[in-house]
Every structure is written in C-alpha cells, then in structure tokens.
Enzyme design. Sequence first.
Site, short mmCIF file in Angstrom:
data_model
loop_
_atom_site.label_atom_id
_atom_site.label_comp_id
_atom_site.label_asym_id
_atom_site.label_seq_id
_atom_site.Cartn_x
_atom_site.Cartn_y
_atom_site.Cartn_z
N TYR A 74 -1.58 -0.87 10.83
CA TYR A 74 -1.92 -1.48 9.53
C TYR A 74 -0.82 -1.17 8.52
CZ TYR A 74 -3.60 -1.27 4.75
OH TYR A 74 -3.68 -1.37 3.39
N SER A 134 0.82 -1.21 0.00
CA SER A 134 0.00 0.00 0.00
C SER A 134 0.86 1.26 0.00
CB SER A 134 -0.89 0.00 1.25
OG SER A 134 -1.48 1.27 1.45
N LYS A 167 2.34 -3.55 6.48
CA LYS A 167 2.65 -3.59 5.03
C LYS A 167 4.14 -3.35 4.81
CE LYS A 167 -1.43 -4.42 3.42
NZ LYS A 167 -1.73 -5.73 2.79
C1 WQD Z 1 -9.67 8.85 1.39
C2 WQD Z 1 -9.93 10.32 1.66
C3 WQD Z 1 -10.33 10.89 3.95
C4 WQD Z 1 -14.11 8.81 4.42
C5 WQD Z 1 -6.70 3.95 3.37
C6 WQD Z 1 -5.44 3.15 3.60
C7 WQD Z 1 -5.00 2.52 2.31
C8 WQD Z 1 -6.11 1.65 1.82
C9 WQD Z 1 -7.33 2.54 1.57
C10 WQD Z 1 -6.92 -0.46 2.55
C11 WQD Z 1 -9.24 10.82 2.91
C12 WQD Z 1 -11.56 11.17 3.09
C13 WQD Z 1 -12.94 9.30 3.88
C14 WQD Z 1 -15.15 9.71 4.80
C15 WQD Z 1 -13.79 11.53 4.05
N1 WQD Z 1 -6.34 0.66 2.81
N2 WQD Z 1 -12.80 10.64 3.69
N3 WQD Z 1 -14.94 11.05 4.58
O1 WQD Z 1 -7.29 6.79 4.13
O2 WQD Z 1 -6.62 7.39 1.72
O3 WQD Z 1 -6.42 5.02 2.51
O4 WQD Z 1 -7.71 3.16 2.80
O5 WQD Z 1 -7.20 -0.94 1.51
O6 WQD Z 1 -3.85 1.72 2.57
O7 WQD Z 1 -4.41 4.02 4.04
O8 WQD Z 1 -8.66 6.00 2.15
O9 WQD Z 1 -11.03 6.16 1.55
O10 WQD Z 1 -10.39 6.16 4.02
O11 WQD Z 1 -9.94 8.15 2.62
O12 WQD Z 1 -13.62 12.75 3.87
O13 WQD Z 1 -16.23 9.33 5.31
O14 WQD Z 1 -11.33 10.50 1.87
O15 WQD Z 1 -10.14 11.95 4.88
O16 WQD Z 1 -8.78 12.13 2.67
P1 WQD Z 1 -7.21 6.41 2.69
P2 WQD Z 1 -10.08 6.56 2.61
#
Ligand code: WQD
Length: 339
Positions: A149, A124, A153
């Site tokens: 997590y 990741s 990785k």
């Molecule tokens: C993306 C953006 C949030 C939810 C993580 C892990 C990565 C992979 C994917 C597993 C961010 C914003 C999110 C919400 C929001 N892990 N957001 N409101 O954190 O980039 O990546 O998940 O497969 O390894 O690090 O993904 O989709 O959680 O967030 O504003 O209700 O969307 O702040 O900027 P992330 P995400």
Amino acid sequence: MKILVTGGAGFIGSHTVVELHQAGFEPVIIDNLYNSNHGVLEGIRKITGKDFPFYEMDCNDTEQVRELFRKEQFDGVIHFAAYKAVGESVEKPLNYYENNLISLLVLLRAAKEFNVKSFVFSSSCTVYGQPEHLPVTESTPRQPATSPYGNTKAIAEDIIRDHVHSKPGLKAISLRYFNPIGAHESALIGELPNGVPSNLVPFITQTAAGLRPSLTVFGSDYDTPDGTCVRDFIHVVDLAKAHVKALELLDQQTDQDYYDVFNVGTGEGYTVLQLISTFEEVSGVKLNYTIGPRRPGDVEKIYAQADKVNNVMKWRAEKSIAEALRDAWNWQKKITFEK
Ligand code: WQD
C-alpha cells in the site's frame, strides 16, 4: 471551477466534497462504492443542500473515464480513489499495484487529453517509513515502503512528478496525510470502515459503542513517553480544507511544470494511550482495552513538521484531538443507535 473528486464517497473524499462546495467549487463525484455506499451521498446532500453529480464507476475503466472528462470538462482533479488497507496490501499486492497505479495512469492520460490544469493527489506519511529524525519534513528521505500500500503511494508520487515535468500542461501537488480521524460535526458523514477496522479510532468508537468487546493496544514497549506508538492525528475536516488550499495554490502557479509535496499534519505527536484517555474524557466512556503485542510493520513514532503547508499553502490544522474524538464518537453513536 469544476473539480473531479475520485473516491468522493469515501471518508476523506466526502468531507472534501463538502469543503469544496463551501469554498465555491463545483465538485463532481466518481466512486465505485467498493468501500462506501449511497448513504454517504445522502449525508453530503443533507449538509450542503446540493445533489452533486455522481457517477458510480471505476477509475480503471479508461473509456468510461475519457467519456466523463469529455462530458464534464474538468478544471481540476482530486484523486482519492485507492485501496488503503495496509494489512490487506501485504496479502494481495498485485490487486493494490493494479488498482492504485492503473487508475492513476488512466486519470493522468485523460487529464492530458482534455486539458485539465490541476491535480491533487492523496498520498501518505507512510512513504517516510520509520524516519530517523522527527518531526519529518518534506525533504526527509523516503524510506523503503513498509507495505505494498505504502509503495503504491511512493510510486504514484514519482509517476505524477515525472509526468508533470514532461510539461503536459498539468500542475500537481501530493499531500502526505498523517493520521486522519474524526467526522463532520453534523454527524451526517464520517468514517465507515468495512468489517473489522484496522485503524485505531474507528476501533475505539466501535468498542465504546459495545460493538467490540475490547480494543487491543499494539505494544507498550516502544521508546515513547508511555511506551505506545506516537502518531500525528489530524481532524478529517482540517484535512479536507487542505485540499481546497492545494487547488487554490495550484491555480496561482505560473510554472507549467509545477509539482510539489506537502506534509499535512498538525505538527504534534500523541501516543495511543494519550488518544485513548482523551477519548474517555470527551465521551465519558471508560474504554475497555488491553495491551497486546506489537503489530508487525508499525512505525514507532512519526509526526509532521507542518511549516511548509502552513507558510506556503497557507493552511493550518485548527481542530483539536478532543474535537476530532468528540466528532468521531457522535458519528459512531449516530450510525449505531439511530437507525
Ligand atoms: C495507529 C496506531 C497502531 C489499531 C495507517 C496507514 C496510513 C493511513 C492510516 C490509510 C498504531 C495503533 C491501531 C488497533 C492499536 N492509511 N492501533 N490498536 O498504521 O498509523 O496508518 O492507516 O488511510 O497511510 O499507514 O494507522 O490507525 O492503523 O494505527 O493499538 O486496534 O494505533 O499500532 O500505533 P497507521 P492506525
């Protein structure tokens, strides 16, 4: 070539099983169904017309894994199975280190014992933390992980690298995913988050489907075009195809201690608000959202430099954000309204 797909009933795993079949490989699925269900296997069968061998088992179970490797004689392994909820990993670090790392060690030992030649690992972009320079390349220094997590990785990549360099006769590739989104165009498989989604796109589609009152955008005071975080969103089918390309690249390698790492992203960054407005365009749904405080641990902006995966692995993202959001929305409508 027979390929073991661990976590093959999961979001990325199921889409990869479909692409492996399309490319002429023979996938075998193991999954403990902790974060999935038999319906996913049915979806795979409907898409491919095939019932692939499925073993409901845990990758941590050494004897069951050895028995499987003895029976199936795999040519390669794609290892997806892992716990992946960033927030949960902060609450339960020992569960994450035990599950994600012991399973890897069990698989690597079985691969050595039964002469498996290729290993593709699901890593990741979280290993980069908040990079100083963008876009990130594979030589961008890894930052201290922002969650247990993410640390599993990074540690897993090092375990695989060191093992391969001890020349066990295994070649390996780690694929550093950016943000996988979307679903298969058939709407027969897609993302099935357990409980309240932590990831953005399933939260968007559940809100649009009326399952959630509104989406909270975590922060709009970042140093980005519209103040919201920037991410490299990649269609899950494009990501699945990258795993096929990784196996093909490994098969071409003559160095017995070949190990490499690839960023798998589109190379473009989109903000959260840009993603929301694209969703509204493709779905025709006005999304109900509010701007809330930043989410602790979030990286402000990250997106890939994809030159290496484009030029060396001969893979390139082909689907657009709009296609990914259309497919995600079709999938959400299917599982919500078509019982
Ligand atoms: C993306 C953006 C949030 C939810 C993580 C892990 C990565 C992979 C994917 C597993 C961010 C914003 C999110 C919400 C929001 N892990 N957001 N409101 O954190 O980039 O990546 O998940 O497969 O390894 O690090 O993904 O989709 O959680 O967030 O504003 O209700 O969307 O702040 O900027 P992330 P995400």
